[in-house]
Design a protein around this motif. Structure first.
Motif, PDB file in Angstrom:
ATOM      1  N   VAL A  80       0.851  -1.182   0.000  1.00  0.00           N
ATOM      2  CA  VAL A  80       0.000   0.000   0.000  1.00  0.00           C
ATOM      3  C   VAL A  80       0.892   1.238   0.000  1.00  0.00           C
ATOM      4  N   PHE A  81       0.762   2.041  -1.028  1.00  0.00           N
ATOM      5  CA  PHE A  81       1.532   3.285  -1.118  1.00  0.00           C
ATOM      6  C   PHE A  81       0.700   4.452  -0.583  1.00  0.00           C
ATOM      7  N   ILE A  82       1.286   5.261   0.274  1.00  0.00           N
ATOM      8  CA  ILE A  82       0.688   6.530   0.690  1.00  0.00           C
ATOM      9  C   ILE A  82       1.293   7.614  -0.187  1.00  0.00           C
ATOM     10  N   ALA A  83       0.486   8.204  -1.046  1.00  0.00           N
ATOM     11  CA  ALA A  83       0.963   9.209  -1.996  1.00  0.00           C
ATOM     12  C   ALA A  83       0.033  10.419  -1.977  1.00  0.00           C
ATOM     13  N   VAL A  84      -0.180  10.951  -0.789  1.00  0.00           N
ATOM     14  CA  VAL A  84      -1.079  12.089  -0.614  1.00  0.00           C
ATOM     15  C   VAL A  84      -0.269  13.366  -0.468  1.00  0.00           C
ATOM     16  N   GLY A  85      -0.947  14.495  -0.481  1.00  0.00           N
ATOM     17  CA  GLY A  85      -0.268  15.783  -0.400  1.00  0.00           C
ATOM     18  C   GLY A  85       0.273  16.080   0.992  1.00  0.00           C
ATOM     19  N   THR A  86       1.406  16.778   1.021  1.00  0.00           N
ATOM     20  CA  THR A  86       1.998  17.239   2.285  1.00  0.00           C
ATOM     21  C   THR A  86       2.359  18.715   2.138  1.00  0.00           C
ATOM     22  N   PRO A  87       1.352  19.582   2.021  1.00  0.00           N
ATOM     23  CA  PRO A  87       1.635  21.012   1.797  1.00  0.00           C
ATOM     24  C   PRO A  87       2.323  21.634   3.014  1.00  0.00           C
ATOM     25  N   PRO A  88       3.046  22.729   2.821  1.00  0.00           N
ATOM     26  CA  PRO A  88       3.730  23.349   3.952  1.00  0.00           C
ATOM     27  C   PRO A  88       2.750  23.993   4.923  1.00  0.00           C
ATOM     28  N   SER A  89       3.024  23.833   6.205  1.00  0.00           N
ATOM     29  CA  SER A  89       2.253  24.524   7.237  1.00  0.00           C
ATOM     30  C   SER A  89       2.789  25.947   7.369  1.00  0.00           C
ATOM     31  N   PRO A  90       2.127  26.816   8.131  1.00  0.00           N
ATOM     32  CA  PRO A  90       2.601  28.207   8.256  1.00  0.00           C
ATOM     33  C   PRO A  90       4.043  28.332   8.729  1.00  0.00           C
ATOM     34  N   GLU A  91       4.515  27.402   9.568  1.00  0.00           N
ATOM     35  CA  GLU A  91       5.891  27.489  10.057  1.00  0.00           C
ATOM     36  C   GLU A  91       6.893  26.805   9.136  1.00  0.00           C
ATOM     37  N   GLY A  92       6.419  26.187   8.027  1.00  0.00           N
ATOM     38  CA  GLY A  92       7.323  25.624   7.053  1.00  0.00           C
ATOM     39  C   GLY A  92       7.396  24.114   7.047  1.00  0.00           C
ATOM     40  N   SER A  93       7.061  23.466   8.140  1.00  0.00           N
ATOM     41  CA  SER A  93       7.108  22.005   8.183  1.00  0.00           C
ATOM     42  C   SER A  93       5.927  21.437   7.401  1.00  0.00           C
ATOM     43  N   PRO A  94       6.055  20.221   6.863  1.00  0.00           N
ATOM     44  CA  PRO A  94       4.963  19.643   6.068  1.00  0.00           C
ATOM     45  C   PRO A  94       3.717  19.391   6.923  1.00  0.00           C
ATOM     46  N   ASP A  95       2.575  19.680   6.358  1.00  0.00           N
ATOM     47  CA  ASP A  95       1.301  19.372   6.999  1.00  0.00           C
ATOM     48  C   ASP A  95       0.982  17.906   6.716  1.00  0.00           C
ATOM     49  N   LEU A  96       0.956  17.098   7.763  1.00  0.00           N
ATOM     50  CA  LEU A  96       0.779  15.653   7.611  1.00  0.00           C
ATOM     51  C   LEU A  96      -0.668  15.197   7.792  1.00  0.00           C
ATOM     52  N   THR A  97      -1.616  16.119   7.696  1.00  0.00           N
ATOM     53  CA  THR A  97      -3.019  15.767   7.921  1.00  0.00           C
ATOM     54  C   THR A  97      -3.476  14.645   6.991  1.00  0.00           C
ATOM     55  N   GLN A  98      -3.162  14.750   5.707  1.00  0.00           N
ATOM     56  CA  GLN A  98      -3.602  13.718   4.761  1.00  0.00           C
ATOM     57  C   GLN A  98      -2.874  12.395   4.988  1.00  0.00           C
ATOM     58  N   VAL A  99      -1.610  12.465   5.409  1.00  0.00           N
ATOM     59  CA  VAL A  99      -0.873  11.245   5.741  1.00  0.00           C
ATOM     60  C   VAL A  99      -1.518  10.559   6.935  1.00  0.00           C
ATOM     61  N   GLN A 100      -1.894  11.336   7.928  1.00  0.00           N
ATOM     62  CA  GLN A 100      -2.562  10.778   9.117  1.00  0.00           C
ATOM     63  C   GLN A 100      -3.858  10.071   8.729  1.00  0.00           C
ATOM     64  N   GLU A 101      -4.661  10.729   7.897  1.00  0.00           N
ATOM     65  CA  GLU A 101      -5.938  10.130   7.480  1.00  0.00           C
ATOM     66  C   GLU A 101      -5.700   8.837   6.703  1.00  0.00           C
ATOM     67  N   ALA A 102      -4.696   8.846   5.833  1.00  0.00           N
ATOM     68  CA  ALA A 102      -4.398   7.645   5.049  1.00  0.00           C
ATOM     69  C   ALA A 102      -3.936   6.510   5.955  1.00  0.00           C
ATOM     70  N   ALA A 103      -3.051   6.805   6.896  1.00  0.00           N
ATOM     71  CA  ALA A 103      -2.550   5.765   7.796  1.00  0.00           C
ATOM     72  C   ALA A 103      -3.673   5.156   8.620  1.00  0.00           C
ATOM     73  N   ARG A 104      -4.588   5.975   9.094  1.00  0.00           N
ATOM     74  CA  ARG A 104      -5.724   5.447   9.871  1.00  0.00           C
ATOM     75  C   ARG A 104      -6.621   4.583   8.996  1.00  0.00           C
TER      76      ARG A 104
END
Length: 465
Positions: A80-104
Motif C-alpha cells: 500500500v503506497f501513501i501518496a497524498v499531499g503534504t503542503p507546507p504549514s505556516p511554520e514551514g514544516s509539512p502538513d501531515l493531515t492527509q498522511v494521518q488520514e491515510a494511515a488510519r
C-alpha cells in the motif's frame, strides 16, 4: 511475480505510481476521496496535464481500477503506497493531515496477510515511525487486538520530474527503499524487479533510453531514505540558485552565463544539468522541500545556512526581472506587459509556486497590467489564480499594444512563434527572456531589443554600429 497493490492518492505521484506499476504487470487499485476525480479517471480522463497519461490509462485499464473507499482498496493489497499531499504549514514544516488520514484508513482495513505500507509522499524524518504507530493504533481500535507482525512500514521516495513523470517512473536513475523489516525490503525488491532489470516491453510512446542498464536498488534505514529525498531536491535547488547568483555577476563583468555554465558543466564532478540561469525554481517540490528542510533543522537546533541562501537567491531572481523592465521602460504603472507562460515549468499545467505567477504579482503591485498566455495552463489559471490577470489565447491577442514581452516559462512553442509578423503589434519591441530560451540574435535581427539573464543585451540590428 505480480502483486496486489493499493495507492492512496491520485495526484502527480500517486497516479504516476499506479500507472507504472500496472504497466509492468501488477494489479493496482488507486484510491482517492475526491469522487469527481475518481469518476473522471474511470472514464480515462486524468485530472491534470502530464504527457502520455491518457495513453497509459488506456493501456492498463484491465489492471488498474479506481475507488473512493478504503475497504475496497486495502484488505487485499500486499503493498500500500501513501501518496497524498503534504503542503507546507505556516511554520514551514509539512502538513501531515492527509498522511494521518491515510494511515488510519489503512490500519482500519488491513487484510489477513503481510502488508508493506510505503511512504511515497515526501515526509520529514521520523514519519515512518509515526505512520507505523498510526496504522497500529487504528488497527487496534477497529479490531480490538494486536496487529502481530501483519505489516511493516517502508520509505520509498519519488524522484519524478513533472512533465516527465512516467518516463522517470519506468527509467529511473535509482530506486531507494528504507525499512527496518527485511521482509518489506524483499517485497519491494520483487515489486520493482521488472524496472530494476528493465525486463518490461517499453511503451511505443516512451521508448527505452539507449544504453539503459540495470537500475540501482539502494536499501537504507527509514531515516536515511527520508533524508535522501530532501537532500536530493535541496542540492538541485542549490545548483540552480548558484548559477543564477553567478549570472548577476556575469552581467556586471560582461560575461555570458551560458558559456560559463557550459564550461562549468563539462567538469564531470559537476555536470551540466540544473545549471540553466533564469527566473528560478518553483513547483510543488523545491520550494516546499527546502522550506521543510529548514524547519527540520530548527527542530534539531541547526541553521542550514546554504539552503536558506539558496531560497533567498531564488526569490531575488524575480526582482531582477522587474529591475530590467524598469531600466528599459522607466515606469511600470499603466504599462501592459505580455507574460509568456504561467505553469512553473513546461509540459505541465501545475501552477504551484510558479515563478511566473510570483513575477506577475510583483508587476501588478507596481501598477502594471499583466496579460498572460500558456499553451496548456490557461484553463487551470482561470480557475485557480486569484490575481487580476488578463488572459490571451493567441499570440496576436497577447502582444497587441503591449509595452514589453516577458518569457517566464520555457515552452518550446514560444521559439517557433512568428516573431517578425508579431513585432508591429507591440507598442515597444522589448523582450525580456527570463529563461534564456529564445534566440536573442534572431530577435535582434528582426528589430527587437533582447534582454536575457546573465547574457549580453542585444539591440535591434539597425542600431548596431
Amino acid at each position: 511475480m505480480s502483486k496486489r497493490v493499493a495507492v492512496v492518492g491520485t495526484g502527480y505521484v500517486g497516479l504516476t505510481t499506479a500507472l507504472s506499476l500496472a504497466y509492468i504487470g501488477h494489479r493496482v487499485v488507486a484510491l482517492d476521496l475526491d469522487e469527481a476525480k475518481v469518476r473522471a479517471l474511470k472514464q480515462g480522463n486524468p485530472p491534470f496535464f502530464e504527457p502520455h497519461l491518457p495513453e497509459m490509462l488506456s493501456l492498463v485499464r484491465d489492471r488498474l481500477s479506481f475507488t473512493t473507499r478504503y475497504e475496497e482498496a486495502i484488505p487485499g493489497a500486499e503493498v500500500v503506497f501513501i501518496a497524498v499531499g503534504t503542503p507546507p504549514s505556516p511554520e514551514g514544516s509539512p502538513d501531515l493531515t492527509q498522511v494521518q488520514e491515510a494511515a488510519r484508513g489503512i490500519g482500519q482495513n488491513l487484510g489477513e496477510g503481510f502488508t508493506v505500507v510505503v511512504n511515497k509522499s515526501t515526509v520529514p524524518v521520523g514519519s515512518g515511525n509515526y505512520v507505523e504507530a498510526l496504522v497500529r493504533r487504528a488497527f487496534q481500535e477497529a479490531h480490538g487486538g494486536e496487529v502481530d507482525g501483519r505489516f511493516a512500514v517502508a520509505s520509498n521516495p519519488e524522484f519524478l520530474r513533472e512533465g516527465q513523470a512516467l518516463y522517470d517512473s519506468l527509467y529511473p536513475d535509482r530506486i531507494v527503499v528504507g525499512a527496518e523489516d527485511r521482509r518489506a525490503l524483499e517485497v519491494l525488491r520483487e515489486l520493482y524487479e521488472p524496472i530494476l532489470e528493465q525486463s518490461f516491453p517499453a511503451p511505443a510512446f516512451l521508448p527505452r533510453p539507449e544504453r539503459m542498464g540495470a537500475v540501482p536498488f539502494l536499501t537504507t534505514g527509514l531515516a536515511s531514505a527520508e533524508l535522501i529525498k530532501y537532500g536530493a531536491n535541496a542540492f538541485l535547488a542549490l545548483k540552480i540558485s548558484f548559477i543564477n547568483e553567478l549570472s548577476a555577476l556575469a552581467e556586471r563583468v560582461g560575461a555570458d552565463i551560458q558559456d560559463v555554465a557550459r564550461g562549468i558543466g563539462l567538469d564531470s564532478r559537476i555536470g551540466p544539468r540544473f545549471l540553466q540561469a533564469g527566473l528560478g525554481w518553483g513547483g510543488s517540490c523545491f520550494p516546499k522541500d527546502t522550506l521543510a528542510l529548514l524547519a527540520m533543522g530548527r527542530e534539531y537546533g541547526l541553521k542550514l545556512s546554504i539552503v536558506e541562501a539558496a531560497r533567498e537567491v531564488n526569490r531575488r531572481q524575480r526582482e531582477r526581472v522587474v529591475e530590467k523592465l524598469l531600466s528599459e521602460l522607466k515606469v511600470l504603472k499603466g504599462r501592459t506587459l505580455a507574460l509568456l507562460g504561467l505553469a512553473f515549468k513546461p509540459h505541465t499545467d501545475d501552477l504551484r509556486e510558479s515563478p511566473a505567477l510570483e513575477l506577475a504579482r510583483l508587476l501588478l503591485d507596481r501598477g502594471a497590467f499583466v496579460r498572460a498566455h500558456d499553451p496548456v495552463a490557461l484553463p487551470r489559471a482561470r480557475r485557480e489564480v486569484d490575481l487580476p490577470l488578463e488572459y490571451a489565447e493567441t499570440p496576436e491577442d497577447l502582444l497587441k499594444g503591449a509595452d514589453a514581452v516577458v518569457l517566464a516559462t520555457d515552452w518550446p512553442e514560444y521559439r517557433t512563434w512568428p516573431w517578425g509578423e508579431l513585432k508591429p503589434l507591440l507598442r515597444t519591441p522589448l523582450v525580456v527572456d527570463a529563461r534564456n530560451h529564445l534566440d536573442g540574435k534572431a530577435l535582434a535581427r528582426l528589430g527587437y531589443r533582447y534582454l536575457g539573464m546573465g547574457v549580453p543585451a542585444l539591440a535591434p540590428a539597425k542600431e548596431v554600429v
